[in-house]
Design a protein around this motif. Structure first.
Motif, PDB file in Angstrom:
ATOM      1  N   ASP A 154      51.177  13.830  63.013  1.00  0.00           N
ATOM      2  CA  ASP A 154      52.264  13.291  62.167  1.00  0.00           C
ATOM      3  C   ASP A 154      51.701  12.428  61.043  1.00  0.00           C
ATOM      4  OD1 ASP A 154      54.025  14.569  63.819  1.00  0.00           O
ATOM      5  OD2 ASP A 154      54.606  12.764  64.973  1.00  0.00           O
ATOM      6  N   VAL A 155      50.701  11.607  61.366  1.00  0.00           N
ATOM      7  CA  VAL A 155      50.138  10.717  60.334  1.00  0.00           C
ATOM      8  C   VAL A 155      49.452  11.552  59.248  1.00  0.00           C
ATOM      9  CG1 VAL A 155      48.547   8.815  59.835  1.00  0.00           C
ATOM     10  CG2 VAL A 155      49.811   8.838  61.992  1.00  0.00           C
ATOM     11  N   PHE A 156      48.768  12.611  59.676  1.00  0.00           N
ATOM     12  CA  PHE A 156      48.130  13.502  58.676  1.00  0.00           C
ATOM     13  C   PHE A 156      49.207  14.131  57.783  1.00  0.00           C
ATOM     14  CE2 PHE A 156      43.635  13.837  58.788  1.00  0.00           C
ATOM     15  CZ  PHE A 156      43.194  13.565  60.071  1.00  0.00           C
ATOM     16  N   SER A 157      50.294  14.570  58.394  1.00  0.00           N
ATOM     17  CA  SER A 157      51.371  15.200  57.598  1.00  0.00           C
ATOM     18  C   SER A 157      51.982  14.184  56.643  1.00  0.00           C
ATOM     19  CB  SER A 157      52.447  15.762  58.526  1.00  0.00           C
ATOM     20  OG  SER A 157      51.870  16.621  59.476  1.00  0.00           O
ATOM     21  N   GLU A 158      52.164  12.951  57.138  1.00  0.00           N
ATOM     22  CA  GLU A 158      52.736  11.878  56.302  1.00  0.00           C
ATOM     23  C   GLU A 158      51.800  11.613  55.108  1.00  0.00           C
ATOM     24  OE1 GLU A 158      53.736   8.473  58.776  1.00  0.00           O
ATOM     25  OE2 GLU A 158      53.849   7.228  56.946  1.00  0.00           O
ATOM     26  N   ALA A 159      50.496  11.581  55.408  1.00  0.00           N
ATOM     27  CA  ALA A 159      49.509  11.320  54.334  1.00  0.00           C
ATOM     28  C   ALA A 159      49.566  12.448  53.308  1.00  0.00           C
ATOM     29  CB  ALA A 159      48.109  11.216  54.933  1.00  0.00           C
ATOM     30  N   GLU A 160      49.652  13.674  53.818  1.00  0.00           N
ATOM     31  CA  GLU A 160      49.710  14.835  52.908  1.00  0.00           C
ATOM     32  C   GLU A 160      50.974  14.773  52.055  1.00  0.00           C
ATOM     33  OE1 GLU A 160      50.005  18.792  54.734  1.00  0.00           O
ATOM     34  OE2 GLU A 160      48.410  19.430  53.344  1.00  0.00           O
ATOM     35  N   ALA A 161      52.078  14.378  52.688  1.00  0.00           N
ATOM     36  CA  ALA A 161      53.349  14.272  51.945  1.00  0.00           C
ATOM     37  C   ALA A 161      53.243  13.210  50.845  1.00  0.00           C
ATOM     38  CB  ALA A 161      54.473  13.926  52.916  1.00  0.00           C
ATOM     39  N   ASN A 162      52.314  12.285  51.051  1.00  0.00           N
ATOM     40  CA  ASN A 162      52.124  11.222  50.038  1.00  0.00           C
ATOM     41  C   ASN A 162      50.993  11.584  49.070  1.00  0.00           C
ATOM     42  OD1 ASN A 162      53.718   8.488  50.501  1.00  0.00           O
ATOM     43  ND2 ASN A 162      53.381   9.467  52.495  1.00  0.00           N
ATOM     44  N   GLY A 163      50.592  12.859  49.094  1.00  0.00           N
ATOM     45  CA  GLY A 163      49.653  13.335  48.079  1.00  0.00           C
ATOM     46  C   GLY A 163      48.196  13.259  48.481  1.00  0.00           C
ATOM     47  N   PHE A 164      47.915  12.891  49.743  1.00  0.00           N
ATOM     48  CA  PHE A 164      46.507  12.800  50.144  1.00  0.00           C
ATOM     49  C   PHE A 164      46.049  14.150  50.675  1.00  0.00           C
ATOM     50  CE2 PHE A 164      45.853   8.472  49.236  1.00  0.00           C
ATOM     51  CZ  PHE A 164      47.031   7.809  49.500  1.00  0.00           C
ATOM     52  N   ASP A 165      44.744  14.406  50.557  1.00  0.00           N
ATOM     53  CA  ASP A 165      44.164  15.694  50.957  1.00  0.00           C
ATOM     54  C   ASP A 165      43.703  15.625  52.397  1.00  0.00           C
ATOM     55  OD1 ASP A 165      41.728  17.473  51.416  1.00  0.00           O
ATOM     56  OD2 ASP A 165      42.448  18.259  49.490  1.00  0.00           O
ATOM     57  N   LYS A 166      44.319  16.482  53.234  1.00  0.00           N
ATOM     58  CA  LYS A 166      44.036  16.387  54.680  1.00  0.00           C
ATOM     59  C   LYS A 166      42.561  16.639  54.985  1.00  0.00           C
ATOM     60  CE  LYS A 166      47.523  18.802  56.939  1.00  0.00           C
ATOM     61  NZ  LYS A 166      48.423  19.057  58.099  1.00  0.00           N
ATOM     62  N   LYS A 167      41.987  17.642  54.320  1.00  0.00           N
ATOM     63  CA  LYS A 167      40.585  17.998  54.599  1.00  0.00           C
ATOM     64  C   LYS A 167      39.665  16.837  54.222  1.00  0.00           C
ATOM     65  CE  LYS A 167      38.142  22.359  54.484  1.00  0.00           C
ATOM     66  NZ  LYS A 167      37.663  23.463  53.618  1.00  0.00           N
ATOM     67  N   ALA A 168      39.939  16.220  53.080  1.00  0.00           N
ATOM     68  CA  ALA A 168      39.106  15.088  52.641  1.00  0.00           C
ATOM     69  C   ALA A 168      39.290  13.911  53.598  1.00  0.00           C
ATOM     70  CB  ALA A 168      39.478  14.704  51.215  1.00  0.00           C
ATOM     71  N   LEU A 169      40.532  13.744  54.074  1.00  0.00           N
ATOM     72  CA  LEU A 169      40.795  12.660  55.043  1.00  0.00           C
ATOM     73  C   LEU A 169      39.959  12.866  56.304  1.00  0.00           C
ATOM     74  CD1 LEU A 169      44.624  11.790  55.246  1.00  0.00           C
ATOM     75  CD2 LEU A 169      42.712  10.231  54.925  1.00  0.00           C
TER      76      LEU A 169
END
Lengths: 96, 96, 96, 96
Positions: free
Chosen positions: C49-64
């Motif tokens: 969920d946190v990864f999805s939330e971060a992605e929804a806020n424009g962050f790149d999941k792979k880079a995270l």
């Protein structure tokens, strides 16, 4: 394909005795997969051997794996990702 | 094996320029591994194809995998394990 | 620990009926593990969920994921590995 | 959300200096994930401990894992699969 005339497929035809079942076909599929899996196991062992040989010659296995991975990746995509990771590292104060 | 006379192994000889480094040897190891990994990938695809072919002929992929697994196991050990699992299931009231 | 006087351990005591078997103990172990696995599953979902939330806020999941991995690594070891990988890349003509 | 007025999302806004980048937001996501991953690691260790405790009390770890797996499965589906596996085993002459 089936000895009897039942319309159900062999796989879910639980009630019917094995006699009415495509034994030879199943056997062929199983043996083909087993042969391929054996070949695959042999290749896995060969790859391990090459890594061990490289290590015995002073090469670093972890670095070798890393370079093999990099060589498989799409260069543009990897550069893009690296750039974002660097930006995140700067923002977090994480040293790369 | 190395052009220069440094005693360090090629892998951790960071300071020295690549020129003094066993390039050809590294290249050979990398290319051997890449070739083997390609062959392995091809076999993995072949195995997938056989499973799809079996499924297209009415066989159940999950059951096929299960039977392939069973055929690889040591029969005595598997029977021993099954007996303990049955005992635990009875004790827990879990239906097998 | 066992109702009967047999010396064998409960786990491999196949011959004896479940009655002579440490049911309650087994049940306790199984239920403890199941509870812990449920908690672990919930945490896995939270992380997703946190990864999805971060992605929804424009962050790149792979880079995270990459930066999270880097932050877990020992900095010195990683620098050492990076240096060797760079040396291998130069030797192979692989662009990093 | 971003200090500057650039329309690009923070994650792929490579050109812009970190200053214009949602640092705090990134930091919060990273730290939340790290905390959750730590909790998950602790649970993984707890599960390992329970398995070791069970083993020390004479229980069989492999059988425990098997029974835990069975208890998670849908009973009907498992019975269906077992029936097909038995049929395949009979057809192949593989002893279950």
């Amino acid at each position: 394909m089936f000895d009897d005339t039942s319309s159900t497929s062999p796989a879910t035809d639980v009630s019917d005795a094995p006699a009415g079942f495509a034994k030879e076909q199943l056997k062929a599929f199983v043996e083909r997969i087993e042969r391929l899996e054996e070949e695959k196991k042999a290749l896995t062992d060969d790859i391990k051997d090459v890594f061990s040989e490289a290590e015995a010659n002073g090469f670093d296995k972890k670095a070798l794996r890393e370079i093999l991975k990099i060589r498989k990746e799409d260069e543009e995509k990897r550069k893009e990702l690296d750039a974002i990771v660097e930006m995140y590292a700067r923002a977090l104060g994480t040293i790369l």
